[in-house]
Design a protein around this motif. Structure first.
Motif, mmCIF file in Angstrom:
data_model
loop_
_atom_site.group_PDB
_atom_site.id
_atom_site.type_symbol
_atom_site.label_atom_id
_atom_site.label_comp_id
_atom_site.label_asym_id
_atom_site.label_seq_id
_atom_site.Cartn_x
_atom_site.Cartn_y
_atom_site.Cartn_z
ATOM 1 N N UNK A 323 0.815 -1.213 0.000
ATOM 2 C CA UNK A 323 0.000 0.000 0.000
ATOM 3 C C UNK A 323 0.849 1.263 0.000
ATOM 4 N N UNK A 324 2.165 1.106 0.065
ATOM 5 C CA UNK A 324 3.033 2.269 -0.005
ATOM 6 C C UNK A 324 4.364 1.862 -0.632
ATOM 7 N N UNK A 325 5.105 2.857 -1.075
ATOM 8 C CA UNK A 325 6.394 2.593 -1.699
ATOM 9 C C UNK A 325 7.402 2.145 -0.641
ATOM 10 N N UNK A 326 8.401 1.358 -0.993
ATOM 11 C CA UNK A 326 8.640 0.761 -2.310
ATOM 12 C C UNK A 326 7.722 -0.443 -2.548
ATOM 13 N N UNK A 327 7.329 -0.623 -3.788
ATOM 14 C CA UNK A 327 6.479 -1.746 -4.139
ATOM 15 C C UNK A 327 7.387 -2.922 -4.510
ATOM 16 N N UNK A 328 7.484 -3.897 -3.629
ATOM 17 C CA UNK A 328 8.376 -5.016 -3.903
ATOM 18 C C UNK A 328 7.968 -6.235 -3.088
ATOM 19 N N UNK A 329 8.382 -7.408 -3.561
ATOM 20 C CA UNK A 329 8.185 -8.662 -2.853
ATOM 21 C C UNK A 329 9.171 -9.673 -3.419
ATOM 22 N N UNK A 330 9.065 -10.931 -3.002
ATOM 23 C CA UNK A 330 9.942 -11.981 -3.514
ATOM 24 C C UNK A 330 9.122 -13.189 -3.910
ATOM 25 N N UNK A 331 9.633 -13.909 -4.885
ATOM 26 C CA UNK A 331 9.076 -15.202 -5.280
ATOM 27 C C UNK A 331 10.017 -16.272 -4.754
ATOM 28 N N UNK A 332 9.527 -17.106 -3.848
ATOM 29 C CA UNK A 332 10.317 -18.213 -3.303
ATOM 30 C C UNK A 332 9.546 -19.495 -3.582
ATOM 31 N N UNK A 333 10.018 -20.285 -4.537
ATOM 32 C CA UNK A 333 9.294 -21.484 -4.948
ATOM 33 C C UNK A 333 10.265 -22.506 -5.511
ATOM 34 N N UNK A 334 9.864 -23.757 -5.478
ATOM 35 C CA UNK A 334 10.632 -24.825 -6.124
ATOM 36 C C UNK A 334 9.904 -25.347 -7.360
ATOM 37 N N UNK A 335 8.806 -24.727 -7.721
ATOM 38 C CA UNK A 335 8.013 -25.173 -8.871
ATOM 39 C C UNK A 335 8.715 -24.776 -10.164
ATOM 40 N N UNK A 336 9.042 -25.770 -10.977
ATOM 41 C CA UNK A 336 9.739 -25.502 -12.226
ATOM 42 C C UNK A 336 8.777 -25.047 -13.308
ATOM 43 N N UNK A 337 9.343 -24.546 -14.398
ATOM 44 C CA UNK A 337 8.552 -24.075 -15.530
ATOM 45 C C UNK A 337 8.477 -22.561 -15.572
ATOM 46 N N UNK A 338 7.626 -22.057 -16.459
ATOM 47 C CA UNK A 338 7.460 -20.609 -16.611
ATOM 48 C C UNK A 338 6.532 -20.069 -15.536
ATOM 49 N N UNK A 339 6.926 -18.935 -14.987
ATOM 50 C CA UNK A 339 6.116 -18.222 -14.007
ATOM 51 C C UNK A 339 5.781 -16.845 -14.576
ATOM 52 N N UNK A 340 4.498 -16.539 -14.659
ATOM 53 C CA UNK A 340 4.063 -15.213 -15.092
ATOM 54 C C UNK A 340 3.848 -14.355 -13.854
ATOM 55 N N UNK A 341 4.752 -13.411 -13.652
ATOM 56 C CA UNK A 341 4.686 -12.521 -12.499
ATOM 57 C C UNK A 341 3.927 -11.263 -12.884
ATOM 58 N N UNK A 342 2.955 -10.892 -12.082
ATOM 59 C CA UNK A 342 2.118 -9.732 -12.382
ATOM 60 C C UNK A 342 2.156 -8.728 -11.238
ATOM 61 N N UNK A 343 2.135 -7.462 -11.619
ATOM 62 C CA UNK A 343 1.928 -6.378 -10.658
ATOM 63 C C UNK A 343 0.674 -5.636 -11.096
ATOM 64 N N UNK A 344 -0.325 -5.575 -10.239
ATOM 65 C CA UNK A 344 -1.591 -4.898 -10.553
ATOM 66 C C UNK A 344 -1.714 -3.677 -9.655
ATOM 67 N N UNK A 345 -1.718 -2.506 -10.276
ATOM 68 C CA UNK A 345 -1.849 -1.249 -9.537
ATOM 69 C C UNK A 345 -3.302 -0.795 -9.556
ATOM 70 N N UNK A 346 -3.800 -0.363 -8.408
ATOM 71 C CA UNK A 346 -5.159 0.148 -8.285
ATOM 72 C C UNK A 346 -5.097 1.573 -7.758
ATOM 73 N N UNK A 347 -5.821 2.497 -8.452
ATOM 74 C CA UNK A 347 -5.795 3.888 -8.013
ATOM 75 C C UNK A 347 -7.003 4.216 -7.140
ATOM 76 N N UNK A 348 -7.105 5.485 -6.733
ATOM 77 C CA UNK A 348 -8.164 5.898 -5.816
ATOM 78 C C UNK A 348 -9.548 5.868 -6.436
#
Length: 588
Positions: A323-348
């Motif tokens: 809900x505030x800057x910085x906008x960040x996180x981590x992906x920690x997984x053992x699942x192989x293959x392609x991962x589609x990472x998305x960031x969805x921003x919502x305004x007021x």
């Protein structure tokens, strides 16, 4: 009476769409055809479409964009937008400088004045050389054009995407039997923009598009800011503007462009790391492979309000809500293959915008690196080359000299593609090809174990055969293991030459510590030494195991262990862990 008739005639002419006009740009009079529907109104869109080499605006408007059922004017009449067909100088276009970019800018300004068009909904396309100009404009005037539509044309020297350019919506239309601009060149050009736009690297494909037998619509998206890259593949069609009933180029262009505008009211969001397409390759025992945490960061802003939250997803799985800057996180997984990472921003206002990137987690037992040598003139993803003068990092393409993938076309050849690298100045280790360096889009993680590197290499153009050194290095450049090999085949500096398949060579080595490593090949320390990599694969033969033997009560934890051939094996840890390479383990 005559005066009244003349006034009525002038009035009638004023209601008709204009056909041809001129404008002075840089001291030169430039001409173009324009069609504006009646009852156009204000704030309507503009499409500028550029002819091919040795054509002109009349040909494009009246021959290429018309058939018995439909015309570009009919599309304009229905959708209410203005179309301009410019004339190039000497029936040609400046596809590298500013001459015709300035012409396009002048046309936009005049259409704003003359027809009150909406600057936020200006679209640009072109056929053949006009398509090349369209790609050029993507880097030159992305802030003026909302979407781009090249047809049967792309930069012959390779497409580029400037880092400061916004995400670009693109529709590329091309026939598979194009004899002038080969269909095979369309995908490499689009790959540059797919990557730049943050689009998924795997397309959604619609077969028999619009009922056109064999036609395929490839869609990469959505990417950053919701843009798409599309390729309309027309089977067995040559160098042309498609006027088939099911797929009329004018309609396809308009239906694509009308979805995009420069004046977004929704928030802007962009994933700044990781880069799309990055790959994490990890070797390790079954069930014990771990991947590094993938740090995901994004930027978001709203032109008309404030950002309320940014949500991060791995596919449909919510990773975090910021809900505030910085906008960040981590992906920690053992699942192989392609991962589609998305960031969805919502305004007021509840408006949302999505940015996506793709990362791949791969857990092989054998990794065949040479399968990525499939595009002439490219540096494959994961690779970095240096020739003592220029450093190139994959994925990149459009190279016609220097380090790059070469395609071999002889009737008898050892392989179809090979990665060429060289050493210009002749100093030690000043010519190389490396896989796994930071910044090249791939991380190669190796668990402790015994590995085999198999390769086929030869020289490209050397008077004498030049020795090649193969190294396994840390990312910091420390050599872990090395081997030298002198090729016995020289192709002879011509890609169409016949040459035999080099003998497969084997390089075995041990890894003692888990970490990120680099596979490095160095050409000889002599001026203009070179190498062609035709085959390269890495196999894990064995990993650290606890089942071989444990220390006895009187054996120090770090006592060396040797195999039956007298080769030192990795020392046991305090818990008694050894590496087995399939040979009997003995103590000394």
């Amino acid at each position: 009476m005559k005066q009244t008739f003349l006034l009525l005639l002038l009035f009638a002419i004023g209601l008709m769409p204009a056909l041809a006009d001129n404008i002075t740009v840089g001291g030169t009079s430039r001409s173009y055809n324009v069609y504006a529907p009646s009852n156009l109104g204000e704030g309507r869109p503009l499409l500028i479409f550029c002819h091919g080499y040795n054509q002109d605006a009349n040909w494009m408007q009246n021959s290429e964009f018309k058939n018995d059922q439909v015309s570009m004017e009919a599309v304009c009449d229905t959708a209410k937008f203005v179309v301009v067909f410019p004339n190039g100088i000497n029936k040609s276009w400046d596809t590298s400088g500013d001459r015709d970019i300035n012409f396009i800018k002048a046309i936009i300004d005049k259409m704003v004045t003359q027809h009150k068009i909406d600057r936020n909904r200006v679209y640009l396309g072109g056929f053949s050389m006009g398509g090349m100009l369209t790609y050029h404009a993507m880097n030159k005037i992305p802030d003026l054009i909302a979407a781009f539509c090249p047809v049967s044309g792309y930069p012959m020297g390779g497409a580029t995407a400037n880092t400061n350019v916004r995400p670009i919506p693109i529709l590329h239309i091309h026939g598979t039997s194009d004899e002038t601009c080969a269909f095979s060149g369309a995908q490499p050009a689009l790959n540059v923009w797919i990557n730049h736009n943050g689009c998924p690297t795997t397309a959604t494909i619609t077969n028999n598009y619009n009922g056109f037998n064999g036609a395929k619509m490839h869609v990469w998206g959505p990417g950053n800011d919701g843009v798409e890259v599309r390729l309309l593949e027309l089977p067995n069609k040559g160098h042309w503007i498609c006027k088939e009933k099911q797929v009329y180029t004018g309609k396809e262009i308009w239906n694509f462009c009308k979805r995009f505008s420069l004046n977004k009211t929704s928030p802007n969001v962009k994933i700044t790391s990781p880069n799309t397409g990055i790959k994490y390759i990890s070797f390790g025992p079954q069930g014990e492979v771990s991947f590094p945490e993938v740090n995901i960061t994004a930027t978001a802003d709203d032109p008309n309000g404030t950002i309320e939250k940014v949500e991060f997803y791995d596919g449909t799985t919510l990773l975090a809500t910021c809900t505030e800057k910085p906008y960040k996180t981590t992906l920690a997984t053992t699942k192989t293959g392609k991962h589609t990472l998305k960031a969805i921003a919502t305004d007021n206002d509840g408006e949302t915008s999505t940015a996506t990137v793709e990362v791949t987690l791969q857990k092989p037992t054998t990794l065949t690196l040479s399968t990525d040598f499939k595009e002439g003139g490219a540096i494959p993803a994961g690779w970095t080359t240096y020739d003592s003068n220029e450093r190139r990092t994959g994925y990149s393409n459009g190279y016609t000299s220097g380090c790059r993938v070469l395609q071999f076309t002889g009737s008898s050849k050892g392989f179809n593609y090979g990665l060429y690298f060289r050493n210009i100045n002749g100093n030690t280790k000043q010519g190389y090809a490396k896989f796994g360096l930071s910044g090249a889009g791939t991380t190669l993680s190796l668990a402790p174990g015994h590995y085999t590197l198999k390769y086929k290499i030869c020289n490209w153009n050397m008077a004498d055969f030049g020795e090649v050194e193969l190294d396994i290095e840390t990312r910091a450049g420390k050599s872990i293991a090395s081997q030298t090999y002198t090729p016995n085949i020289n192709i002879g500096n011509v890609a169409s030459n016949n040459f035999s398949s080099p003998t497969q060579q084997t390089f075995e080595f041990d890894i003692t510590e888990q970490g990120d490593y680099v596979i490095a090949l160095y050409s000889a320390a002599s001026e203009w030494s070179d190498c062609i990599i035709g085959q390269l694969s890495l196999t894990a033969n064995s990993y650290v195991t606890t089942s071989i033997e444990t220390p006895t009560h009187n054996q120090a934890p770090n006592t060396p262990i040797y195999d039956i051939d007298g080769q030192r094996v990795i020392s046991p840890t305090k818990s008694g862990i050894y590496i087995s390479n399939g040979k009997k383990i003995i103590k000394r």
